[in-house]
Design a protein around this motif. Structure first.
Motif, PDB file in Angstrom:
ATOM      1  N   VAL A   4     152.432  67.842  43.398  1.00 46.75           N
ATOM      2  CA  VAL A   4     153.710  68.134  44.043  1.00 46.75           C
ATOM      3  C   VAL A   4     153.596  67.731  45.507  1.00 46.75           C
ATOM      4  CG1 VAL A   4     154.224  70.053  42.497  1.00 46.75           C
ATOM      5  CG2 VAL A   4     153.066  70.491  44.653  1.00 46.75           C
ATOM      6  N   ILE A   5     154.685  67.925  46.248  1.00 49.53           N
ATOM      7  CA  ILE A   5     154.654  67.581  47.665  1.00 49.53           C
ATOM      8  C   ILE A   5     153.850  68.637  48.416  1.00 49.53           C
ATOM      9  CG2 ILE A   5     156.057  67.166  49.708  1.00 49.53           C
ATOM     10  CD1 ILE A   5     158.359  66.434  47.835  1.00 49.53           C
ATOM     11  N   HIS A   6     152.896  68.197  49.179  1.00 52.28           N
ATOM     12  CA  HIS A   6     152.149  69.104  50.055  1.00 52.28           C
ATOM     13  C   HIS A   6     152.407  68.669  51.492  1.00 52.28           C
ATOM     14  CE1 HIS A   6     149.886  70.967  46.776  1.00 52.28           C
ATOM     15  NE2 HIS A   6     149.814  69.767  46.245  1.00 52.28           N
ATOM     16  N   GLY A   7     151.847  69.405  52.413  1.00 47.75           N
ATOM     17  CA  GLY A   7     152.015  69.026  53.805  1.00 47.75           C
ATOM     18  C   GLY A   7     150.707  69.206  54.557  1.00 47.75           C
ATOM     19  N   TYR A  23     139.125  74.803  63.125  1.00 45.16           N
ATOM     20  CA  TYR A  23     140.544  75.070  62.932  1.00 45.16           C
ATOM     21  C   TYR A  23     140.824  75.256  61.453  1.00 45.16           C
ATOM     22  CZ  TYR A  23     140.316  72.927  67.522  1.00 45.16           C
ATOM     23  OH  TYR A  23     139.975  72.631  68.803  1.00 45.16           O
ATOM     24  N   ARG A  24     142.066  75.637  61.168  1.00 51.63           N
ATOM     25  CA  ARG A  24     142.438  75.780  59.763  1.00 51.63           C
ATOM     26  C   ARG A  24     143.497  74.744  59.418  1.00 51.63           C
ATOM     27  NH1 ARG A  24     139.603  78.293  56.035  1.00 51.63           N
ATOM     28  NH2 ARG A  24     141.264  79.439  55.000  1.00 51.63           N
ATOM     29  N   LEU A  25     143.219  74.020  58.351  1.00 50.89           N
ATOM     30  CA  LEU A  25     144.209  73.100  57.813  1.00 50.89           C
ATOM     31  C   LEU A  25     145.050  73.869  56.810  1.00 50.89           C
ATOM     32  CD1 LEU A  25     145.470  70.360  57.058  1.00 50.89           C
ATOM     33  CD2 LEU A  25     143.572  70.027  55.500  1.00 50.89           C
ATOM     34  N   LYS A  26     146.380  73.750  56.929  1.00 51.58           N
ATOM     35  CA  LYS A  26     147.254  74.492  56.036  1.00 51.58           C
ATOM     36  C   LYS A  26     148.174  73.535  55.293  1.00 51.58           C
ATOM     37  CE  LYS A  26     147.184  78.273  59.256  1.00 51.58           C
ATOM     38  NZ  LYS A  26     147.916  79.300  59.950  1.00 51.58           N
ATOM     39  N   ASP A  27     148.638  74.025  54.167  1.00 49.87           N
ATOM     40  CA  ASP A  27     149.639  73.271  53.424  1.00 49.87           C
ATOM     41  C   ASP A  27     150.991  73.676  53.989  1.00 49.87           C
ATOM     42  OD1 ASP A  27     151.193  71.979  51.662  1.00 49.87           O
ATOM     43  OD2 ASP A  27     150.522  73.030  49.878  1.00 49.87           O
ATOM     44  N   SER A  28     151.753  72.692  54.477  1.00 50.31           N
ATOM     45  CA  SER A  28     152.995  73.051  55.164  1.00 50.31           C
ATOM     46  C   SER A  28     154.225  72.864  54.302  1.00 50.31           C
ATOM     47  CB  SER A  28     153.150  72.220  56.432  1.00 50.31           C
ATOM     48  OG  SER A  28     153.268  70.860  56.092  1.00 50.31           O
ATOM     49  N   GLN A  29     154.079  72.324  53.111  1.00 50.82           N
ATOM     50  CA  GLN A  29     155.273  72.192  52.270  1.00 50.82           C
ATOM     51  C   GLN A  29     155.072  73.036  51.033  1.00 50.82           C
ATOM     52  OE1 GLN A  29     158.472  71.952  51.899  1.00 50.82           O
ATOM     53  NE2 GLN A  29     158.609  69.845  52.598  1.00 50.82           N
ATOM     54  N   PHE A  30     156.020  73.915  50.764  1.00 50.59           N
ATOM     55  CA  PHE A  30     155.846  74.890  49.699  1.00 50.59           C
ATOM     56  C   PHE A  30     155.383  74.218  48.406  1.00 50.59           C
ATOM     57  CE2 PHE A  30     157.510  77.431  46.154  1.00 50.59           C
ATOM     58  CZ  PHE A  30     156.770  78.563  46.373  1.00 50.59           C
ATOM     59  N   SER A  31     154.271  74.739  47.864  1.00 51.50           N
ATOM     60  CA  SER A  31     153.679  74.046  46.724  1.00 51.50           C
ATOM     61  C   SER A  31     153.410  74.976  45.559  1.00 51.50           C
ATOM     62  CB  SER A  31     152.386  73.367  47.156  1.00 51.50           C
ATOM     63  OG  SER A  31     151.502  74.340  47.674  1.00 51.50           O
ATOM     64  N   GLY A  32     154.081  76.121  45.503  1.00 49.89           N
ATOM     65  CA  GLY A  32     153.965  76.939  44.313  1.00 49.89           C
ATOM     66  C   GLY A  32     153.206  78.235  44.519  1.00 49.89           C
ATOM     67  N   THR A  33     152.724  78.773  43.435  1.00 54.36           N
ATOM     68  CA  THR A  33     152.229  80.145  43.408  1.00 54.36           C
ATOM     69  C   THR A  33     151.230  80.443  44.518  1.00 54.36           C
ATOM     70  OG1 THR A  33     152.480  80.022  41.039  1.00 54.36           O
ATOM     71  CG2 THR A  33     151.268  81.900  41.906  1.00 54.36           C
ATOM     72  N   TYR A  34     150.160  79.656  44.591  1.00 52.47           N
ATOM     73  CA  TYR A  34     149.079  79.981  45.538  1.00 52.47           C
ATOM     74  C   TYR A  34     149.209  79.190  46.834  1.00 52.47           C
ATOM     75  CZ  TYR A  34     147.274  82.199  41.412  1.00 52.47           C
ATOM     76  OH  TYR A  34     147.148  82.991  40.302  1.00 52.47           O
ATOM     77  N   PHE A  35     150.435  78.820  47.158  1.00 54.06           N
ATOM     78  CA  PHE A  35     150.732  78.046  48.366  1.00 54.06           C
ATOM     79  C   PHE A  35     150.009  78.590  49.598  1.00 54.06           C
ATOM     80  CE2 PHE A  35     153.919  78.104  51.942  1.00 54.06           C
ATOM     81  CZ  PHE A  35     153.695  76.818  52.372  1.00 54.06           C
ATOM     82  N   ALA A  36     150.026  79.923  49.743  1.00 50.93           N
ATOM     83  CA  ALA A  36     149.456  80.520  50.955  1.00 50.93           C
ATOM     84  C   ALA A  36     147.941  80.360  51.007  1.00 50.93           C
ATOM     85  CB  ALA A  36     149.822  82.004  51.027  1.00 50.93           C
TER      86      ALA A  36
END
Lengths: 558, 306
Positions: B192-195, B225-238
């Protein structure tokens, strides 16, 4: 804009045709009634119930975010909660509430007996309750509601259990298409009504700004809503019938969906906001006793906002694989929105300047809403600047910004409208003290809740997360506590509305000494609105006229 | 319309506002996370500028409203008119021109800064036509000569796991970047789309499955630093986060060689939580996509943990 029969404006004669029916009137609201006033009230009451549901979901979300780890709801449920919160608040609260308020007021304001297509009007309301219940029913499906956010971007929205034809996403799409059909029907009705049903002498530049704003907003519905419907139908085909429009692994393009979606959903913001601006333009002059400053430029700015808003949708997609030329183009167009909205904000301020302020509840809500709109507008211009947006896109900064618009501006305006037209709609007066209490209980927690989101976003907390790094907890706790207060603030409002509607003191025809045709009728207006269609001879917001200044009867229902 | 005294008062008010907004604009730098890339400095300059203008407008209008509330209250029975003015062409032209000029100014500033980011490497995926190449007038800290990136790292995003492939074919779950060198990231998503988003870098880029998207950045501050997923990607997005290390070139190379020889143990938060869900008050039991097994993970030697 006055009506020639100079009835005394504060005469508290009771409407003759409304007397002995009071014990039966509530049944009208559960029937297929084609009177625009009944339909307006149906819309407003029903959407308010959805507002309460959406607010409960929001409080659950905030309760989950009190602590960094995920401990109140599990993650799929959390995703369902914010998806449903967004969907309900936009598509079942603000947009239809505005439709209801416009339904009630537009025919009265332009001097018409009813809308152009009363039957279509009733149909467009009665589509909504089934659609809303259908949406809510998805909570009881074995695998729950849609969980892809109210944007429902593919491919994430297409990831549903494969063996179930009826799933949360399917129901979400069907429900939204139904609500869209209802909106289109309403839009056709409003545009036709405003074009053809105006009273003699009611030229375009004698219309109240509220009518202008409804006109602009409903034009946007007509122009842009088909794009969303198309996107949703394609998404439904992808979801349930095996097509590949948006599936990247089969040469589909998920970005196309984003374009189609935002081509409607950005103008949707203005479909929600323009009526709110219209409400400010009605309420502020009435309580500052001044004509609306620069009426003509405000009316044109309303259309200008609508026109510009069609060409700014890509600013929601600055990080979505958008090429640089497109980023820059849409940065420029998004900045343009600040010009007509700036004209409006300055006009409101100039109306208040050197005025004779009466700070009753509607005015408090209107001024509070206008003030917070300036804050939301400032952060909006920041977000239009691409380099900054790339940092805060999809963070709580954006959430804070648009809640300043959709809650602190639009919902405040809606409350202003409810208090302002409550005597007209119900024929009774609300309790002023409770109203003021409601204002302060709304204004302060709203600012606490939504201001806190800006620093979170700047620090990089992403929206839609169900758990977060401990460093963000401080502001989150503040925001959560504010949101619980905000939820509690609806209680005095409900008590006030229900109690006043049943037992409030009888309202006079024009408790605020306001201009506008709707105040020339009895409260509540008779079934056909006017004994005889008024002839308009004067511009709107005619507050210098002694007719509105001289108080003949001190009793104005307070 | 106004008396002399009122003009003086207004001039004084505007002057005070300018001082206040300038000061708050300076404060804006401290509201942001640390600046870890050259791009971050530019973005923060822009933000400070926007805050200054925004505070000026906000306080200006709020001040007028508050002034009206304090000084223009009517007695309850007074429904006469406040002022008979229905509009003023000069004033309306002025307040149409003011926001116009302001947003043109803001847009030009943003465009300039965007150009600098672009030259530094926010390069495009789809060149439909070349953007205008106008070198910005002020370039104080960093030379704006476009340069090829010195490192290229492949970034793979899938639900809910980041993995990185380094030039020497080492694959890891951690992103290591050499300091003061431009690094090109080839972003690819599987499902899916991630960020791609690190708050301290001020850069964000969605990763669309089926497209190759590049991002060039130059870290200038050592740290984790922390790399994060910035585009909502489902259940465990956080949970789709991983560590980013910015370190000196020596350390970076040392880490690369070490990792090439170390054993691999997959570890992933989403997988762990999928197997062992945390206790929550409400359990819906709704369907979720099973997390993809992490491609690879590296157990790192303690010597690199700084």
């Amino acid at each position: 804009m006055t009506h020639d029969l100079s009835e005394d404006i504060t005469g508290d004669q009771e409407s003759k045709n409304y007397q002995n029916k009071s014990e039966n009137t509530w049944r009208e609201y559960f029937s297929f009634n084609t009177d625009h006033k009944v339909i307006g009230v149906q819309y407003m009451v029903m959407t308010f119930i959805f507002f309460l549901i959406g607010g409960l979901l929001a409080m659950l979300i905030r309760a989950e975010l009190l602590t960094p780890e995920s401990n109140l709801v599990d993650r799929p449920l959390y995703n369902g909660l914010f998806t449903m919160h967004g969907t309900i608040m936009i598509f079942l609260w603000i947009i239809p509430f505005n439709a209801g308020l416009s339904n009630y007021l537009v025919p009265l304001m332009i001097g018409a007996r009813d809308m152009s297509f009363p039957l279509l009007n009733a149909i467009s309301f009665w589509i909504l309750p089934p659609a809303g219940l259908l949406l809510l029913s998805s909570f009881f499906l074995p695998n729950g509601t849609a969980q892809a956010g109210w944007w429902s971007y593919p491919p994430i929205s297409l990831q549903v259990p494969g063996d179930q034809f009826i799933n949360g996403e399917f129901i979400w799409i069907v429900s939204l298409v139904l609500i869209g059909i209802s909106s289109i029907m309403g839009a056709v009705n409003f545009v036709t009504t405003i074009f053809w049903m105006r009273a003699p002498g009611m030229t375009f530049f004698r219309m109240p700004v509220f009518v202008w704003s409804v006109f602009s907003a409903q034009l946007l519905q007509l122009i842009n809503l088909p794009a969303l419907t198309a996107a949703l139908i394609l998404l439904l085909f992808d979801l349930s019938f095996g097509t590949q429009f948006f599936k990247p692994d089969a040469n589909g393009d998920p970005i196309i969906y984003q374009h189609l979606f935002w081509f409607y959903s950005h103008p949707a913001v203005y479909i929600m906001a323009l009526p709110a601006f219209g409400i400010f333009a009605e309420v502020l002059p009435a309580f500052s006793r001044n004509p609306l400053f620069g009426y003509r430029s405000v009316a044109i700015a309303t259309l200008g906002i609508a026109a510009v808003s069609i060409f700014v949708w890509v600013h929601h997609m600055f990080t979505s694989a958008t090429p640089g030329w497109m980023r820059m183009t849409f940065m420029a167009t998004s900045m343009l929105v600040a010009i007509p909205t700036g004209i409006k904000a300055f006009a409101w301020t100039a109306t208040i300047w050197r005025s004779k302020l009466h700070l009753e509840t509607p005015m408090l809500f209107a001024m509070g809403g206008a003030a917070m709109f300036i804050f939301g507008g400032v952060t909006g211009v920041m977000l239009a600047a691409t380099p900054f947006d790339i940092h805060v896109n999809n963070t709580y900064f954006v959430v804070g910004h648009f809640h300043y618009i959709v809650f602190n501006t639009i919902t405040m305006a809606i409350f202003a409208a409810i208090y302002y037209w409550f005597p007209k709609i119900t024929g009774r007066m609300y309790a002023e003290g409770w109203g003021k209490l409601h204002f302060w209980l709304t204004f302060i927690p709203a600012n606490i809740t939504f201001f806190s989101m800006h620093p979170l976003g700047l620090q990089g907390m992403l929206r839609r997360v169900s758990s977060y790094d401990p460093q963000y907890q401080g502001w989150n706790v503040i925001a959560s506590l504010g949101s619980f207060l905000l939820g509690a603030s609806t209680l005095p409002f409900i008590a006030n509305m229900v109690g006043s509607w049943l037992y409030g003191p009888k309202a006079v025809n024009n408790p605020w000494h306001a201009t506008g045709l709707e105040w020339t009728t009895s409260s509540p207006p008779p079934p056909e609105n006017f004994q005889e269609i008024p002839v308009v001879t004067k511009p709107p917001y005619d507050y210098g006229d002694p007719k509105y200044s001289v108080v003949l009867d001190a009793d104005n229902g307070e | 319309m106004f008396s002399v005294f009122e003009y003086v008062l207004m001039a004084f008010y505007v002057a005070v506002l300018m001082i206040i907004s300038r000061w708050i604009g300076q404060q804006a730098f401290s509201w942001m996370p640390p600046q870890a890339t050259t791009e971050a400095q530019r973005v923060d300059d822009l933000f400070s500028f926007l805050v200054s203008i925004g505070v000026f407008i906000f306080l200006g209008l709020i001040g007028i409203m508050v002034y009206a509330i304090v000084f223009h209250r009517a007695s309850p029975k007074d429904y006469s008119e406040g002022h008979p003015s229905r509009g003023d062409a000069r004033l309306e032209i002025l307040w149409t021109a003011t926001p116009t000029l302001l947003v043109v100014w803001i847009a030009l500033q943003s465009f300039n800064i965007y150009q600098q980011l672009n030259i530094l490497g926010l390069n495009q995926i789809v060149h439909l036509h070349t953007p205008l190449e106008s070198a910005p007038a002020y370039a104080a800290t960093v030379s704006d000569v476009p340069k090829p990136a010195s490192e290229t790292i492949d970034v793979f995003a899938k639900q809910w796991d980041w993995s990185f492939r380094y030039p020497n074919n080492v694959t890891s779950n951690q992103l290591h970047l050499p300091i003061n060198r431009s690094t090109r990231l080839n972003l690819q998503a599987q499902d899916v789309i991630h960020g791609f988003y690190v708050p301290e870098f001020r850069l964000k880029q969605d990763i669309v499955p089926g497209r190759k998207i590049n991002l060039v950045l130059t870290p200038i501050r050592e740290g984790k630093y922390r790399l994060k997923d910035s585009q909502f990607s489902g259940t465990y997005f956080a949970l789709m986060e991983t560590d980013v290390y910015v370190e000196s070139l020596d350390k970076y190379n040392q880490w690369l060689t070490q990792t090439a020889n170390s054993e691999q143990t997959p570890a992933n938060q989403a997988v762990a939580e999928n197997i062992q869900p945390p206790k929550t008050l409400f359990n819906s039991g709704w369907y979720t996509v099973a997390p993809a097994q992490p491609a690879v993970a590296n157990k790192r030697k303690l010597t690199n943990d700084t």
